[in-house]
Design an enzyme around this catalytic site. Structure first.
Site, mmCIF file in Angstrom:
data_model
loop_
_atom_site.group_PDB
_atom_site.id
_atom_site.type_symbol
_atom_site.label_atom_id
_atom_site.label_comp_id
_atom_site.label_asym_id
_atom_site.label_seq_id
_atom_site.Cartn_x
_atom_site.Cartn_y
_atom_site.Cartn_z
ATOM 1 C CG MET A 112 -8.214 -0.554 5.684
ATOM 2 S SD MET A 112 -7.934 1.219 5.924
ATOM 3 C CE MET A 112 -9.391 1.905 5.133
ATOM 4 N NE ARG A 140 -3.456 -5.846 1.534
ATOM 5 C CZ ARG A 140 -2.931 -4.837 2.223
ATOM 6 N NH1 ARG A 140 -2.036 -4.035 1.644
ATOM 7 N NH2 ARG A 140 -3.266 -4.620 3.483
ATOM 8 N N GLY A 153 0.819 -1.201 0.000
ATOM 9 C CA GLY A 153 0.000 0.000 0.000
ATOM 10 C C GLY A 153 0.857 1.256 0.000
ATOM 11 C CG ASP A 168 -2.450 -1.962 14.427
ATOM 12 O OD1 ASP A 168 -3.625 -2.050 14.814
ATOM 13 O OD2 ASP A 168 -2.143 -1.851 13.224
#
Length: 232
Positions: A179, A87, A20, A203
């Site tokens: 996301m 990804r 990303g 996290d």
């Protein structure tokens, strides 16, 4: 060229890693690839092509969220005929048995995004990873002695979201929240391409533990190595 990618035909490899963060794309290219060429700087969303162990591989930043990754995946497939999309991103753990910096292989992705409702109406389409890429990543992890967990993730439309559903998702086996994966897997299915999300836990939603922005950009090396090995 496409609208958001400035590459000429042939500049992008058949296999593309999709971080990303565009700075993570640059880090991957600078650290792991040889004979690197930057093919895209449009909107600061860097794209690079190089070689890894002799195999031609590209790395393209996608930005955050379903709309942004959808733009880049659409253009990579439709304008540049990319075959394999991997990804490499971060996620937030929602189960106590998943820890910060763990690596997750996303077998499938649930979502609160409307992307599939728009396409399928009342049908709940369940997008999933390509089994060949999933197996290759799992085998690479075994060879490198990198612990991984494979399972369901949740693609959220909002980063700052109400946590009321988190407990229910965790009880149903969802490992983490991110996301982009639902969009990636749905578009890969639509166009008959192969896709996999390899994620590092940045996290923890329950414990509050987190990594720094610098760590997210430059230290998730196990995930990157697995993605590159999978690209071979």
């Amino acid at each position: 060229m496409s609208v958001h990618i400035g590459a000429e035909k042939g500049q992008i490899a058949e296999t593309v890693l999709l971080p990303g963060d565009p700075l993570r794309a640059k880090y991957i290219a600078d650290t792991y690839l040889e004979n690197v060429e930057c093919y895209n700087e449009v909107r600061g969303m860097y794209g690079f092509t190089g070689t890894y162990k002799g195999k031609r591989v590209s790395v393209q930043g996608t930005g955050m969220g379903v709309p942004s990754i959808s733009i880049y995946v659409n253009e990579l497939i439709r304008s540049y005929d990319v075959k394999n999309l991997i990804r490499v991103g971060s996620c937030g753990a929602i189960r106590k048995d998943v820890n910060v910096r763990d690596v997750i292989l996303a077998m499938t992705s649930s979502t609160d995004s409307q992307i599939n409702r728009v396409a399928f109406g009342s049908i709940d389409f369940a997008p999933c990873a390509d089994f060949g890429l999933l197996k290759a990543a799992y085998d690479a992890a075994s060879e490198r002695n990198i612990p991984v967990t494979a399972g369901n993730v949740f693609t959220a439309d909002q980063f700052y979201n109400d946590d009321s559903q988190i407990e229910k998702l965790a009880k149903h086996g969802v490992l983490a929240v991110e996301m982009e994966t639902t969009a990636l897997y749905t578009l890969a299915a639509k166009f008959g391409r192969k896709a996999l999300s390899i994620l590092t836990v940045s996290d923890h939603v329950i414990t509050g533990e987190e990594t720094t922005a610098e760590e997210r950009q430059t230290t998730f090396n196990d995930m990157i190595l697995l993605a590159l090995d999978t690209a071979l």
